[in-house]
Design a protein around this motif. Structure first.
Motif, PDB file in Angstrom:
ATOM      1  N   ILE A 149      35.682  38.517  34.908  1.00  0.00           N
ATOM      2  CA  ILE A 149      34.970  38.537  36.195  1.00  0.00           C
ATOM      3  C   ILE A 149      35.757  37.756  37.242  1.00  0.00           C
ATOM      4  CG2 ILE A 149      32.846  37.911  37.400  1.00  0.00           C
ATOM      5  CD1 ILE A 149      32.531  40.228  35.451  1.00  0.00           C
ATOM      6  N   LEU A 150      36.267  36.594  36.857  1.00  0.00           N
ATOM      7  CA  LEU A 150      37.097  35.816  37.781  1.00  0.00           C
ATOM      8  C   LEU A 150      38.263  36.657  38.299  1.00  0.00           C
ATOM      9  CD1 LEU A 150      37.272  32.397  35.877  1.00  0.00           C
ATOM     10  CD2 LEU A 150      36.231  32.749  38.125  1.00  0.00           C
ATOM     11  N   ARG A 151      38.874  37.370  37.381  1.00  0.00           N
ATOM     12  CA  ARG A 151      40.023  38.197  37.773  1.00  0.00           C
ATOM     13  C   ARG A 151      39.599  39.337  38.698  1.00  0.00           C
ATOM     14  NH1 ARG A 151      44.806  40.251  33.742  1.00  0.00           N
ATOM     15  NH2 ARG A 151      46.147  41.178  35.328  1.00  0.00           N
ATOM     16  N   ASP A 152      38.481  39.982  38.393  1.00  0.00           N
ATOM     17  CA  ASP A 152      38.003  41.083  39.240  1.00  0.00           C
ATOM     18  C   ASP A 152      37.770  40.620  40.669  1.00  0.00           C
ATOM     19  OD1 ASP A 152      38.095  42.835  37.124  1.00  0.00           O
ATOM     20  OD2 ASP A 152      35.925  42.852  36.769  1.00  0.00           O
ATOM     21  N   ILE A 153      37.126  39.461  40.820  1.00  0.00           N
ATOM     22  CA  ILE A 153      36.824  38.960  42.161  1.00  0.00           C
ATOM     23  C   ILE A 153      38.108  38.588  42.891  1.00  0.00           C
ATOM     24  CG2 ILE A 153      35.512  37.282  43.500  1.00  0.00           C
ATOM     25  CD1 ILE A 153      33.883  39.358  41.824  1.00  0.00           C
ATOM     26  N   LEU A 154      39.039  37.980  42.193  1.00  0.00           N
ATOM     27  CA  LEU A 154      40.325  37.642  42.806  1.00  0.00           C
ATOM     28  C   LEU A 154      41.052  38.909  43.268  1.00  0.00           C
ATOM     29  CD1 LEU A 154      42.595  35.693  43.558  1.00  0.00           C
ATOM     30  CD2 LEU A 154      43.375  35.792  41.166  1.00  0.00           C
ATOM     31  N   GLU A 155      41.072  39.936  42.447  1.00  0.00           N
ATOM     32  CA  GLU A 155      41.735  41.186  42.806  1.00  0.00           C
ATOM     33  C   GLU A 155      41.096  41.815  44.046  1.00  0.00           C
ATOM     34  OE1 GLU A 155      44.266  43.001  41.650  1.00  0.00           O
ATOM     35  OE2 GLU A 155      44.873  41.814  39.909  1.00  0.00           O
ATOM     36  N   ILE A 156      39.774  41.795  44.107  1.00  0.00           N
ATOM     37  CA  ILE A 156      39.068  42.365  45.262  1.00  0.00           C
ATOM     38  C   ILE A 156      39.438  41.599  46.528  1.00  0.00           C
ATOM     39  CG2 ILE A 156      36.793  42.653  46.320  1.00  0.00           C
ATOM     40  CD1 ILE A 156      35.740  43.230  43.463  1.00  0.00           C
ATOM     41  N   CYS A 157      39.469  40.295  46.445  1.00  0.00           N
ATOM     42  CA  CYS A 157      39.781  39.474  47.623  1.00  0.00           C
ATOM     43  C   CYS A 157      41.214  39.709  48.098  1.00  0.00           C
ATOM     44  CB  CYS A 157      39.565  37.994  47.309  1.00  0.00           C
ATOM     45  SG  CYS A 157      37.829  37.543  47.054  1.00  0.00           S
ATOM     46  N   LEU A 158      42.147  39.776  47.166  1.00  0.00           N
ATOM     47  CA  LEU A 158      43.552  39.981  47.548  1.00  0.00           C
ATOM     48  C   LEU A 158      43.759  41.370  48.149  1.00  0.00           C
ATOM     49  CD1 LEU A 158      45.359  38.332  44.498  1.00  0.00           C
ATOM     50  CD2 LEU A 158      45.096  37.394  46.804  1.00  0.00           C
ATOM     51  N   THR A 159      43.085  42.353  47.593  1.00  0.00           N
ATOM     52  CA  THR A 159      43.187  43.709  48.144  1.00  0.00           C
ATOM     53  C   THR A 159      42.542  43.777  49.523  1.00  0.00           C
ATOM     54  OG1 THR A 159      43.141  44.601  45.894  1.00  0.00           O
ATOM     55  CG2 THR A 159      42.699  46.143  47.690  1.00  0.00           C
ATOM     56  N   PHE A 160      41.459  43.040  49.706  1.00  0.00           N
ATOM     57  CA  PHE A 160      40.803  42.946  51.017  1.00  0.00           C
ATOM     58  C   PHE A 160      41.776  42.400  52.064  1.00  0.00           C
ATOM     59  CE2 PHE A 160      38.459  40.594  54.225  1.00  0.00           C
ATOM     60  CZ  PHE A 160      37.462  41.484  54.608  1.00  0.00           C
ATOM     61  N   VAL A 161      42.480  41.326  51.721  1.00  0.00           N
ATOM     62  CA  VAL A 161      43.479  40.741  52.639  1.00  0.00           C
ATOM     63  C   VAL A 161      44.543  41.781  52.982  1.00  0.00           C
ATOM     64  CG1 VAL A 161      45.284  38.995  52.893  1.00  0.00           C
ATOM     65  CG2 VAL A 161      43.080  38.368  51.874  1.00  0.00           C
ATOM     66  N   GLU A 162      44.992  42.490  51.972  1.00  0.00           N
ATOM     67  CA  GLU A 162      46.039  43.500  52.178  1.00  0.00           C
ATOM     68  C   GLU A 162      45.571  44.601  53.130  1.00  0.00           C
ATOM     69  OE1 GLU A 162      47.325  46.486  48.996  1.00  0.00           O
ATOM     70  OE2 GLU A 162      48.826  44.876  48.822  1.00  0.00           O
ATOM     71  N   LEU A 163      44.333  45.045  52.974  1.00  0.00           N
ATOM     72  CA  LEU A 163      43.778  46.091  53.832  1.00  0.00           C
ATOM     73  C   LEU A 163      43.695  45.634  55.291  1.00  0.00           C
ATOM     74  CD1 LEU A 163      40.886  47.489  51.590  1.00  0.00           C
ATOM     75  CD2 LEU A 163      42.965  48.692  52.265  1.00  0.00           C
ATOM     76  N   VAL A 164      43.187  44.416  55.492  1.00  0.00           N
ATOM     77  CA  VAL A 164      43.066  43.907  56.854  1.00  0.00           C
ATOM     78  C   VAL A 164      44.448  43.682  57.463  1.00  0.00           C
ATOM     79  CG1 VAL A 164      42.153  42.031  58.293  1.00  0.00           C
ATOM     80  CG2 VAL A 164      40.835  42.851  56.327  1.00  0.00           C
ATOM     81  N   ASP A 165      45.367  43.205  56.666  1.00  0.00           N
ATOM     82  CA  ASP A 165      46.734  42.975  57.148  1.00  0.00           C
ATOM     83  C   ASP A 165      47.373  44.276  57.649  1.00  0.00           C
ATOM     84  OD1 ASP A 165      48.858  41.183  57.645  1.00  0.00           O
ATOM     85  OD2 ASP A 165      49.872  41.809  55.812  1.00  0.00           O
ATOM     86  N   LEU A 166      47.134  45.361  56.918  1.00  0.00           N
ATOM     87  CA  LEU A 166      47.683  46.662  57.313  1.00  0.00           C
ATOM     88  C   LEU A 166      47.155  47.114  58.676  1.00  0.00           C
ATOM     89  CD1 LEU A 166      47.552  48.628  53.921  1.00  0.00           C
ATOM     90  CD2 LEU A 166      49.610  48.117  55.263  1.00  0.00           C
ATOM     91  N   GLU A 167      45.906  46.737  58.989  1.00  0.00           N
ATOM     92  CA  GLU A 167      45.299  47.145  60.257  1.00  0.00           C
ATOM     93  C   GLU A 167      45.989  46.517  61.463  1.00  0.00           C
ATOM     94  OE1 GLU A 167      41.139  46.315  60.128  1.00  0.00           O
ATOM     95  OE2 GLU A 167      40.838  47.352  58.205  1.00  0.00           O
ATOM     96  N   TYR A 168      46.713  45.427  61.216  1.00  0.00           N
ATOM     97  CA  TYR A 168      47.346  44.709  62.331  1.00  0.00           C
ATOM     98  C   TYR A 168      48.859  44.937  62.396  1.00  0.00           C
ATOM     99  CZ  TYR A 168      42.947  42.498  63.435  1.00  0.00           C
ATOM    100  OH  TYR A 168      41.647  42.289  63.826  1.00  0.00           O
ATOM    101  N   ASP A 169      49.370  45.854  61.578  1.00  0.00           N
ATOM    102  CA  ASP A 169      50.802  46.196  61.659  1.00  0.00           C
ATOM    103  C   ASP A 169      51.099  46.961  62.952  1.00  0.00           C
ATOM    104  OD1 ASP A 169      51.662  44.958  59.408  1.00  0.00           O
ATOM    105  OD2 ASP A 169      51.443  46.705  58.114  1.00  0.00           O
TER     106      ASP A 169
END
Length: 418
Positions: free
Chosen positions: A398-418
């Motif tokens: 579960i810890l890993r799942d939540i970490l993966e979701i958060c990191l992917t969230f950052v990646e998605l938002v980062d792409l929006e500002y390219d």
């Protein structure tokens, strides 16, 4: 997958070390302070900036002090029932005053009664990961360091007996109705005394009130007492797990920096006593514009359970969370599920009781969401406010799942500002 076994072990060890080194960490305690100093030292290993903000609060007020006041005023209300006119109306005054304090403080968090409680000093700790380029947006991830008092109601492994709770709180209604009946009956002469002595007057209304009293009054004391307790728990899942995920986000992003997004990771103090750390944080950094172009992701109980619950609306504190953020969390989950079909499933919904730091951001007008892992059957976090909330009961997957979701969230938002 962005993470590996070392990231999972890092999060578990983060929680385990704090629990073993500092123990239970009630708001404003030395243990809470020392744990935040330890977290700051840890964040300094990979963050570009770190800071601790201290603030003052009244740790005994919320929620324990509020329930104690309700219990006291409810418990003394019956004393006024057998009195001569106009004494019985004072029973209703006690009930209404107790309920007024209960509602205005528990749900609206006005802090009007804080003068009744001792003041203490708490703290928040944060680290900042800078982007490779210009900061175009900011994402805040947070857990909280303090741990709760085990409420007696949390000792039930299954759901608490709702009939007993309802009987207990019916005592308040019973008292109000009969105090009005006797008061107005004495006023207009429709109720005559069967016996009188000194300041006491016994009537038919007293028989009706006191016959069920022997059943209702103990249930009232039991029901309110269910929200009280004396034992401070370790709080491994609630909520060091979220602080560990936040730290792991920073550790990972130190080596895989976003191009446009500045990421704040931290652990608030005094969440369990009314989200006081988040209140201080929002007041300070909202005033200087740090929260204007930002998302605040409030993680809770991120280390055990069967369902990821994304909270859209917090009815208890009338806080509406950002649909904008929720859609991006859902998108992150969708991306990961393609690679990892066993990732924890999620639902989006509303909470009617219980809250998180997210309400402080929402009330101030900032974009936020509360994400919690809970037991899908019981609809509450696993080992919530329980002495069983220990590191050994965390689920590393579960810890890993939540970490993966958060990191992917950052990646998605980062792409929006390219």
């Amino acid at each position: 997958m962005k993470t590996d076994e070392s990231d999972v072990e890092y999060m578990y060890d983060f929680v385990d070390t704090i629990c073993k080194k500092f123990g239970p960490r009630y708001s404003c305690s030395q243990a809470e302070k020392d744990a935040n100093l330890w977290i700051k030292d840890e964040l300094e290993k990979f963050c570009d900036e770190t800071f601790i903000d201290e603030f003052e609060t009244h740790p005994g007020m919320y929620p324990l002090g509020i329930f104690k006041i309700l219990r006291f005023l409810g418990a003394i209300s019956f004393i006024f029932m057998p009195l001569k006119f106009p004494g019985p109306i004072l029973a209703s005054v006690c009930i209404f005053l107790g309920l007024f304090i209960f509602i205005i403080e528990l749900f609206f968090m006005k802090e009007w009664i804080r003068f009744l409680f001792k003041k203490g000093t708490s703290s928040n700790v944060f680290g900042i990961i800078k982007p490779r380029g210009e900061t175009k947006f900011r994402i805040i991830f947070e857990g909280h360091t303090d741990s709760a008092v085990q409420m007696n109601i949390a000792k039930f492994k299954e759901k608490a007996p709702i009939k007993h709770v309802l009987l207990g709180f019916y005592f308040l209604i019973h008292t109000v109705i009969l105090s009005f009946v006797k008061f107005f009956g004495q006023l207009n002469g429709s109720i005559t005394p069967q016996a009188e002595w000194w300041i006491f007057s016994w009537t038919i209304a007293d028989w009706i009130y006191f016959i069920p009293f022997s059943i209702l009054f103990p249930f009232f004391l039991w029901a309110v007492g269910g929200f009280l307790g004396d034992t401070v728990v370790l709080g491994a899942n609630d909520n060091l797990s979220a602080s560990a995920v936040s730290a792991a986000i920073g550790k990972y992003l130190n080596e895989h920096r976003p191009r446009n997004i500045e990421v704040w990771i931290g652990s608030q103090g005094s969440e369990e006593v009314g989200d006081k750390g988040a209140k201080a944080f929002v007041e300070k950094y909202g005033q200087i514009g740090k929260l204007d172009d930002a998302y605040a992701i409030v993680l809770d109980s991120a280390g055990a359970g069967t369902e990821l619950f994304i909270i859209q609306k917090d009815f208890m504190h009338q806080a509406t969370h950002s649909i904008e953020i929720i859609k991006r969390v859902q998108k992150a989950h969708e991306i990961i599920k393609k690679e990892n079909p066993d990732i924890i499933e999620y639902s989006v919904g509303k909470t009617f009781f219980g809250s998180s730091d997210a309400c402080r951001y929402a009330h101030a007008g900032y974009k936020t969401v509360s994400i919690i892992v809970r037991d899908g059957a019981l609809k509450k976090p696993r080992n919530w406010h329980s002495i069983d909330d220990i590191p050994e009961n965390l689920d590393k997957n579960i810890l890993r799942d939540i970490l993966e979701i958060c990191l992917t969230f950052v990646e998605l938002v980062d792409l929006e500002y390219d």
